[in-house]
Write an enzyme that holds these catalytic residues in place. Structure first.
Site, PDB file in Angstrom:
ATOM      1  CD  GLN A 112      -2.885  -0.446  -0.267  1.00 58.88           C
ATOM      2  OE1 GLN A 112      -3.244   0.379  -0.517  1.00 58.88           O
ATOM      3  NE2 GLN A 112      -3.686  -1.672  -0.651  1.00 58.88           N
ATOM      4  CB  SER A 113       4.221   1.807  -1.304  1.00 63.12           C
ATOM      5  OG  SER A 113       5.061   3.205  -1.758  1.00 63.12           O
ATOM      6  CG  ASN A 114       0.519   6.645   0.336  1.00 61.94           C
ATOM      7  OD1 ASN A 114      -0.659   6.342   0.025  1.00 61.94           O
ATOM      8  ND2 ASN A 114       0.777   6.462   1.793  1.00 61.94           N
TER       9      ASN A 114
END
Ligand code: PLP
Length: 349
Positions: free
Chosen positions: A74-76
């Site tokens: 879920q890396s932005n």
């Protein structure tokens, strides 16, 4: 330091607003202003847009045709990199680490993970514990072997070039505070791969502004995070030949009291901060970064370290798209019919 002299592309919507948060301030007991870097544009905003302006500027300058980076599922940072590459017509390869089985399918397919695919990034998923930095170099070699021109962006976009984005943000904050006649007593933000903190600290120093910056660690222990910040600050100062006395002894301040069980693990205080910001200001924080940073701000206000008449600037680094990957962590909300909302109403009445 003249930021105009570096190659850049204008991907983000900057400058971002600096907004007073009256209802949240009343609840927390100190004056909170939010630097809205959740509104940087570039595919739902966040702090990586500022770094990518300079990183992708550098990539184009070097003639790259493929951008590679890595991060959590879920890396932005990965999502905004995939978006930037799409916008510039570059190929994008992202390496993601599979973790948090307890968060179920949403963690793997929703939120940022969905957006990576929509932007057409080539997604490679690795088991927990893989050395993604090493895999990144291998993947770049593959690109080169096939005649491509790879540009590798480290985790979080945190290297001297990416840091330029937050040197610029510090200058924006100083100019906005001056225009608002606002004395800033403290800046608070979430600190992960450290580029944001280093950019802010160096940026304020370059402005001659004495603004203390508190980086709230979202994963690493105190010593490890402090070292990360110092190492990147030193290499950035070196890279851009900044004055050697740019950092003084107290420049690097880290709060590691809100890490909980580690990076990406929700905490009770994060939940409370996130719900409070949403229900007082419609301000969307995220479970991994900004929720923990706001929890730290609240803790310091309640302990009296931040006083009632202090002005605290919270740099909102984004992250709300990650909420959709964390649905399972919010199951408790349906079992607690709006009790926090009622409390909030009572207290502000
Ligand atoms: C990456 C990220 C951070 C941390 O910034 P660093 O420069 O890596 O320290 C904070 N908040 C959000 C929402 C992020 O995506």
């Amino acid at each position: 330091m003249n930021l105009e002299s570096f190659p850049r592309v204008r991907l983000g919507h900057t400058s971002t607003p600096l907004e007073a948060m009256a209802r949240l301030s009343r609840q927390v007991g100190t004056n909170i202003y939010v630097k809205r870097d959740d509104c940087t544009g570039l595919a739902l905003g966040g702090n990586k847009a500022r770094k990518l302006d300079f990183l992708l500027g550098d990539a184009l300058h070097r003639g790259a045709d493929t951008v590679l980076t890595c991060g959590a599922m879920q890396s932005n940072h990965v999502r905004q990199t995939a978006a930037a590459a799409a916008r510039l017509g570059l190929r994008c390869i992202v390496l993601l680490e599979q973790k948090f089985a307890a968060l179920g399918e949403a963690y793997r397919v929703s939120g940022n993970a969905l957006l990576n695919r929509i932007f057409g990034a080539s997604v490679q998923v690795f088991p927990e514990g893989t050395d993604l930095a090493a895999q990144l170099l291998t993947a770049a070699e593959h690109v080169r072997a096939k005649g491509g021109r790879p540009y590798v962006i480290p985790v979080g976009g945190s290297n001297p070039v990416g840091t330029l984005g937050y040197i610029e943000c510090a200058a924006e904050i100083v100019a906005q505070a001056r225009a608002m006649r606002l004395r800033i007593d403290h800046v608070v933000h979430a600190s992960g791969s450290a580029g944001t903190q280093v950019g802010l600290v160096l940026g304020f120093a370059l402005q001659g502004a004495n603004v203390p910056v508190l980086g709230v660690s979202v994963g690493a222990s105190l010593g490890v995070q402090e070292q990360k910040v110092r190492t990147l600050a030193a290499s950035t100062a070196d890279w851009f030949a900044l004055p050697s006395d740019i950092l003084h002894a107290g420049s690097v301040e880290v709060d590691a009291a809100h890490v909980g069980s580690g990076y990406g693990h929700p905490t009770q205080a994060m939940h409370e901060a996130l719900v409070l910001a949403a229900r007082t200001e419609a301000l969307l924080l995220d479970p991994v970064y900004t929720g923990k940073a706001m929890a730290a701000l609240i803790t310091h206000a309640r302990s009296g370290r931040f006083r009632r008449d202090d002005n605290i600037v919270f740099v909102h680094t984004g992250g709300a798209p990650g909420l959709f990957g964390y649905v399972a962590a919010f199951d408790y909300l349906s079992a607690e019919p709006s009790s926090s909302l009622d409390q909030t109403k009572e207290r502000s009445a």
